[in-house]
Design a protein around this motif. Structure first.
Motif, PDB file in Angstrom:
ATOM      1  N   THR A 134     -36.031  46.245  -4.005  1.00 21.71           N
ATOM      2  CA  THR A 134     -34.904  47.091  -4.374  1.00 21.71           C
ATOM      3  C   THR A 134     -34.433  47.880  -3.148  1.00 21.71           C
ATOM      4  O   THR A 134     -35.236  48.190  -2.256  1.00 21.71           O
ATOM      5  CB  THR A 134     -35.273  48.073  -5.497  1.00 21.71           C
ATOM      6  N   THR A 135     -33.149  48.189  -3.141  1.00 15.52           N
ATOM      7  CA  THR A 135     -32.618  49.050  -2.085  1.00 15.52           C
ATOM      8  C   THR A 135     -32.598  50.517  -2.521  1.00 15.52           C
ATOM      9  O   THR A 135     -32.125  51.371  -1.767  1.00 15.52           O
ATOM     10  CB  THR A 135     -31.184  48.619  -1.709  1.00 15.52           C
ATOM     11  N   ASP A 136     -33.098  50.805  -3.708  1.00 13.74           N
ATOM     12  CA  ASP A 136     -33.123  52.181  -4.214  1.00 13.74           C
ATOM     13  C   ASP A 136     -34.366  52.903  -3.685  1.00 13.74           C
ATOM     14  O   ASP A 136     -35.371  53.043  -4.383  1.00 13.74           O
ATOM     15  CB  ASP A 136     -33.101  52.191  -5.744  1.00 13.74           C
ATOM     16  N   VAL A 137     -34.292  53.343  -2.441  1.00  7.15           N
ATOM     17  CA  VAL A 137     -35.440  53.997  -1.804  1.00  7.15           C
ATOM     18  C   VAL A 137     -35.778  55.306  -2.514  1.00  7.15           C
ATOM     19  O   VAL A 137     -36.953  55.597  -2.785  1.00  7.15           O
ATOM     20  CB  VAL A 137     -35.151  54.246  -0.307  1.00  7.15           C
ATOM     21  N   MET A 138     -34.766  56.100  -2.839  1.00 14.34           N
ATOM     22  CA  MET A 138     -35.039  57.374  -3.500  1.00 14.34           C
ATOM     23  C   MET A 138     -35.637  57.159  -4.877  1.00 14.34           C
ATOM     24  O   MET A 138     -36.537  57.900  -5.289  1.00 14.34           O
ATOM     25  CB  MET A 138     -33.731  58.184  -3.622  1.00 14.34           C
ATOM     26  N   GLY A 139     -35.177  56.143  -5.594  1.00 16.85           N
ATOM     27  CA  GLY A 139     -35.723  55.882  -6.917  1.00 16.85           C
ATOM     28  C   GLY A 139     -37.199  55.552  -6.877  1.00 16.85           C
ATOM     29  O   GLY A 139     -38.009  56.129  -7.615  1.00 16.85           O
ATOM     30  N   LEU A 178     -43.879  61.665  -7.181  1.00 18.24           N
ATOM     31  CA  LEU A 178     -44.026  62.547  -8.342  1.00 18.24           C
ATOM     32  C   LEU A 178     -45.200  62.157  -9.229  1.00 18.24           C
ATOM     33  O   LEU A 178     -45.792  63.012  -9.898  1.00 18.24           O
ATOM     34  CB  LEU A 178     -42.732  62.528  -9.153  1.00 18.24           C
ATOM     35  N   LYS A 179     -45.559  60.879  -9.224  1.00 17.56           N
ATOM     36  CA  LYS A 179     -46.670  60.476 -10.092  1.00 17.56           C
ATOM     37  C   LYS A 179     -47.958  61.195  -9.718  1.00 17.56           C
ATOM     38  O   LYS A 179     -48.810  61.448 -10.570  1.00 17.56           O
ATOM     39  CB  LYS A 179     -46.838  58.961 -10.080  1.00 17.56           C
ATOM     40  N   ASN A 180     -48.134  61.538  -8.438  1.00 12.78           N
ATOM     41  CA  ASN A 180     -49.323  62.304  -8.042  1.00 12.78           C
ATOM     42  C   ASN A 180     -49.323  63.680  -8.693  1.00 12.78           C
ATOM     43  O   ASN A 180     -50.356  64.172  -9.153  1.00 12.78           O
ATOM     44  CB  ASN A 180     -49.377  62.448  -6.523  1.00 12.78           C
ATOM     45  N   SER A 197     -44.243  63.784 -18.674  1.00 10.31           N
ATOM     46  CA  SER A 197     -44.200  63.512 -17.236  1.00 10.31           C
ATOM     47  C   SER A 197     -43.098  62.515 -16.907  1.00 10.31           C
ATOM     48  O   SER A 197     -42.335  62.698 -15.948  1.00 10.31           O
ATOM     49  CB  SER A 197     -45.551  62.971 -16.763  1.00 10.31           C
ATOM     50  N   CYS A 198     -43.004  61.450 -17.688  1.00  5.79           N
ATOM     51  CA  CYS A 198     -41.966  60.444 -17.438  1.00  5.79           C
ATOM     52  C   CYS A 198     -40.575  61.037 -17.627  1.00  5.79           C
ATOM     53  O   CYS A 198     -39.647  60.718 -16.877  1.00  5.79           O
ATOM     54  CB  CYS A 198     -42.164  59.245 -18.363  1.00  5.79           C
ATOM     55  N   LEU A 199     -40.431  61.904 -18.628  1.00  7.70           N
ATOM     56  CA  LEU A 199     -39.143  62.557 -18.864  1.00  7.70           C
ATOM     57  C   LEU A 199     -38.740  63.408 -17.664  1.00  7.70           C
ATOM     58  O   LEU A 199     -37.597  63.337 -17.186  1.00  7.70           O
ATOM     59  CB  LEU A 199     -39.233  63.428 -20.121  1.00  7.70           C
ATOM     60  N   GLU A 200     -39.667  64.217 -17.165  1.00  7.65           N
ATOM     61  CA  GLU A 200     -39.350  65.085 -16.030  1.00  7.65           C
ATOM     62  C   GLU A 200     -39.140  64.283 -14.749  1.00  7.65           C
ATOM     63  O   GLU A 200     -38.261  64.613 -13.937  1.00  7.65           O
ATOM     64  CB  GLU A 200     -40.451  66.132 -15.858  1.00  7.65           C
ATOM     65  N   MET A 201     -39.923  63.232 -14.555  1.00  6.65           N
ATOM     66  CA  MET A 201     -39.715  62.382 -13.376  1.00  6.65           C
ATOM     67  C   MET A 201     -38.321  61.777 -13.396  1.00  6.65           C
ATOM     68  O   MET A 201     -37.646  61.722 -12.363  1.00  6.65           O
ATOM     69  CB  MET A 201     -40.776  61.270 -13.325  1.00  6.65           C
ATOM     70  N   ARG A 202     -37.889  61.315 -14.574  1.00  7.32           N
ATOM     71  CA  ARG A 202     -36.553  60.724 -14.678  1.00  7.32           C
ATOM     72  C   ARG A 202     -35.478  61.727 -14.283  1.00  7.32           C
ATOM     73  O   ARG A 202     -34.543  61.404 -13.558  1.00  7.32           O
ATOM     74  CB  ARG A 202     -36.320  60.226 -16.104  1.00  7.32           C
ATOM     75  N   ARG A 203     -35.616  62.961 -14.755  1.00  5.24           N
ATOM     76  CA  ARG A 203     -34.627  63.996 -14.441  1.00  5.24           C
ATOM     77  C   ARG A 203     -34.607  64.317 -12.952  1.00  5.24           C
ATOM     78  O   ARG A 203     -33.546  64.461 -12.343  1.00  5.24           O
ATOM     79  CB  ARG A 203     -34.935  65.257 -15.253  1.00  5.24           C
ATOM     80  N   ILE A 204     -35.791  64.444 -12.355  1.00  9.84           N
ATOM     81  CA  ILE A 204     -35.866  64.826 -10.937  1.00  9.84           C
ATOM     82  C   ILE A 204     -35.334  63.716 -10.045  1.00  9.84           C
ATOM     83  O   ILE A 204     -34.569  63.963  -9.104  1.00  9.84           O
ATOM     84  CB  ILE A 204     -37.316  65.199 -10.563  1.00  9.84           C
ATOM     85  N   VAL A 205     -35.733  62.465 -10.318  1.00  9.57           N
ATOM     86  CA  VAL A 205     -35.282  61.347  -9.499  1.00  9.57           C
ATOM     87  C   VAL A 205     -33.765  61.191  -9.592  1.00  9.57           C
ATOM     88  O   VAL A 205     -33.085  60.966  -8.586  1.00  9.57           O
ATOM     89  CB  VAL A 205     -36.003  60.050  -9.916  1.00  9.57           C
ATOM     90  N   SER A 206     -33.225  61.346 -10.789  1.00  2.47           N
ATOM     91  CA  SER A 206     -31.772  61.260 -10.953  1.00  2.47           C
ATOM     92  C   SER A 206     -31.075  62.370 -10.183  1.00  2.47           C
ATOM     93  O   SER A 206     -30.054  62.137  -9.513  1.00  2.47           O
ATOM     94  CB  SER A 206     -31.401  61.340 -12.439  1.00  2.47           C
ATOM     95  N   LEU A 207     -31.629  63.571 -10.256  1.00  3.72           N
ATOM     96  CA  LEU A 207     -31.047  64.712  -9.547  1.00  3.72           C
ATOM     97  C   LEU A 207     -31.042  64.474  -8.040  1.00  3.72           C
ATOM     98  O   LEU A 207     -30.111  64.878  -7.332  1.00  3.72           O
ATOM     99  CB  LEU A 207     -31.845  65.978  -9.882  1.00  3.72           C
ATOM    100  N   GLY A 252     -30.761  61.647  -6.545  1.00  7.08           N
ATOM    101  CA  GLY A 252     -29.904  60.553  -6.142  1.00  7.08           C
ATOM    102  C   GLY A 252     -30.462  59.169  -6.358  1.00  7.08           C
ATOM    103  O   GLY A 252     -29.852  58.174  -5.936  1.00  7.08           O
ATOM    104  N   GLY A 253     -31.615  59.056  -7.023  1.00  9.19           N
ATOM    105  CA  GLY A 253     -32.199  57.753  -7.307  1.00  9.19           C
ATOM    106  C   GLY A 253     -31.931  57.330  -8.738  1.00  9.19           C
ATOM    107  O   GLY A 253     -31.352  58.076  -9.529  1.00  9.19           O
ATOM    108  N   ASP A 254     -32.359  56.130  -9.078  1.00  7.36           N
ATOM    109  CA  ASP A 254     -32.219  55.619 -10.435  1.00  7.36           C
ATOM    110  C   ASP A 254     -33.354  56.170 -11.289  1.00  7.36           C
ATOM    111  O   ASP A 254     -34.492  55.719 -11.189  1.00  7.36           O
ATOM    112  CB  ASP A 254     -32.253  54.093 -10.420  1.00  7.36           C
ATOM    113  N   GLY A 255     -33.043  57.140 -12.142  1.00  6.67           N
ATOM    114  CA  GLY A 255     -34.062  57.768 -12.966  1.00  6.67           C
ATOM    115  C   GLY A 255     -34.749  56.819 -13.918  1.00  6.67           C
ATOM    116  O   GLY A 255     -35.864  57.086 -14.373  1.00  6.67           O
ATOM    117  N   ALA A 256     -34.110  55.682 -14.227  1.00 11.46           N
ATOM    118  CA  ALA A 256     -34.720  54.719 -15.139  1.00 11.46           C
ATOM    119  C   ALA A 256     -36.031  54.166 -14.584  1.00 11.46           C
ATOM    120  O   ALA A 256     -36.904  53.731 -15.344  1.00 11.46           O
ATOM    121  CB  ALA A 256     -33.748  53.573 -15.416  1.00 11.46           C
TER     122      ALA A 256
END
Length: 359
Positions: free
Chosen positions: A186-191, A198-200, A250-260, A262-266
Motif C-alpha cells: 500500500t502507498t498509505d504510509v500514514m495509515g 498506536l497498537k503498542n 482501542s480499534c475505534l480510537e485508532m480509527r479516529r486518530i489515523v483518520s485525523l 491523514g491515513g485510512d482509518g479503516a
C-alpha cells in the motif's frame, strides 16, 4: 542473489534474516553501539542471545564501526532499530546510503509536532536525509502482526509493506516474500504506520484489565511481579470480557486518530490495526506494563521492575495525547488514550472510564 544489510540487531530486525536467507540472499547484520554483545555472539556461534535462536548461516555480523563496509553493494537496507534508535540511524546511517537503494524499516512510532501533526518514521527519515540526497532514497516500512520468534520458525505471517512508490514496493516484496511470509502493498504510509505505532499504546490499555482482575484476587508480592514479567508466563487470573471490550474501544480510537492524521482509518480494523493489536496483547513488554499498572503499581515502580526493557508504548501514548491536545481535540473521543496518558504522566490511578467507551 542480492545483498541485504540489516542495521540494528534487535529482535525484529534480526528475524528478518529468516525470509531473506530462505530466498538465497547474502545478509549482513550490523549492530548499533548497544548491540555489541549480540553481534559478538552471532559472529562466534550464530546464536542471537535476545531471540534465543540461531540465525541463518547466511548472516554475517558487523559491529557499528564496520557500518560502511556492511553497506557496500547492498540492494536493500532494512532498518532494524527501535524508535529510540531513530536519531542514531539518522545521524550515522543516512549519510552512507547510496541513491536509489531502498530502505525498509521495522521501526514503529510517530513523531508529534507543536501544531499536533503526527509524522510516521519513513517521512521523518526522508526529511532528515542530507540535502544532496533528498528525494533520491525511497523509505518504506513494514506493518502488521508479526512476532519475531514465529517469523524465524517459518509460521505463516501476513504483513503490509508501505511506501510512496508501488514499483519499489514490488521489488522489495520480490526479495523477501516466501511461502510463509505473505506481503500486501500500500502507498498509505500514514495509515499503516499510524496503526502499528498506536497498537503498542492500546495493547497496554487492553492489558490493564488483566492486572485489575489480578488485583481483585489477593496479594501481589515481589515474586509474583517477577513471574508476571517473565516472557511467556501465563496470566494468573485471565479475563476475557473486559479485554474484548477494551480491544473494540482501542480499534475505534485508532480509527479516529489515523483518520485525523491523514491515513485510512479503516486499516484500524485490518492487519495493521486489529491484527497487530491482537498479537501484541498476548505477550511482550507492553502487555507486562499494562498488567503491572492494572495491578495498582505506580508507573515509576513498574519502570523499575521492567528496567532495561524498551517501553515504546509510553512514548507513543505521550506523543499522541500531546498532539491531540495541540489540535484542540475533544478528549471524550479518545477516553482510553487520555486515561493511559494520565496514568503514565500524571500519576493517576487506574480507573477505566467505561461510561465513555463506545461513543
Amino acid at each position: 542473489m542480492s545483498i541485504i544489510t540489516i542495521v540494528g540487531a534487535g529482535m525484529m530486525g534480526s528475524a528478518m534474516s529468516g525470509p531473506a536467507a530462505d530466498n538465497g540472499h547474502e545478509i549482513r547484520l550490523v549492530g548499533t553501539p548497544l548491540d555489541r554483545e549480540i553481534i559478538d555472539s552471532v559472529r562466534e556461534t550464530g546464536f542471537h542471545p535476545t531471540l534465543h535462536q540461531q540465525l541463518p548461516a547466511a548472516v554475517a555480523a558487523f559491529q557499528a564501526e564496520e557500518l560502511d563496509k556492511a553497506l557496500e553493494g547492498a540492494e536493500l537496507v532494512i532498518g532494524g532499530v527501535s524508535s529510540f534508535g531513530v536519531d542514531w540511524f539518522a545521524e550515522h546511517v543516512l549519510p552512507l546510503l547510496r541513491p536509489g537503494v531502498p530502505v525498509l524499516s521495522v521501526t514503529k512510532g510517530l513523531q508529534d509536532g507543536p501544531d499536533g501533526t503526527l509524522t510516521p518514521f519513513p517521512h521523518l527519515l526522508a526529511e532528515r536525509l542530507p540535502e544532496e540526497k533528498r528525494g533520491m532514497i525511497p523509505f518504506n516500512a513494514i506493518g502488521g502482526p508479526c512476532i519475531c520468534f514465529e517469523l524465524l520458525e517459518r509460521r505463516h505471517t501476513m504483513v503490509y509493506f508501505c511506501g510512496a512508490d508501488l514499483a519499489v514496493l514490488e521489488k522489495i516484496r520480490a526479495l523477501l516474500s516466501t511461502d510463509y511470509y505473505h506481503i500486501q502493498l500500500t502507498t498509505d504510509v500514514m495509515g499503516v504506520e499510524g496503526c502499528v505505532a498506536l497498537k503498542n499504546a492500546y495493547a497496554m490499555g487492553v492489558s490493564l484489565a488483566v492486572g485489575i482482575a489480578d488485583r481483585e484476587v489477593g496479594e501481589f508480592d515481589a515474586a509474583a511481579a517477577e513471574a508476571l514479567c517473565t516472557p511467556g508466563a501465563p496470566d494468573r487470573n485471565p479475563v476475557y470480557n473486559p479485554q474484548a471490550a477494551l480491544f473494540a474501544q482501542s480499534c475505534l480510537e485508532m480509527r479516529r486518530i489515523v483518520s485525523l492524521a491523514g491515513g485510512d482509518g479503516a486499516l484500524a480494523g485490518e492487519l495493521p490495526g486489529a491484527g497487530d493489536l491482537y498479537v501484541t496483547i498476548f505477550g511482550g513488554r507492553t502487555r507486562r506494563l499494562g498488567m503491572l499498572l492494572g495491578r495498582g503499581i505506580p508507573f515509576t515502580e513498574a519502570q523499575e521492575i521492567l528496567k532495561g526493557v524498551t517501553l515504546e508504548a509510553v512514548v507513543i501514548i505521550t506523543r499522541v495525547a500531546r498532539a491531540l491536545r495541540a489540535r484542540g481535540e475533544n478528549p471524550d473521543y479518545y477516553p482510553l488514550l487520555f486515561h493511559m496518558d494520565a496514568i503514565l504522566n500524571d500519576g493517576a490511578e487506574v480507573d477505566l472510564p467505561w461510561s465513555k467507551f463506545g461513543r
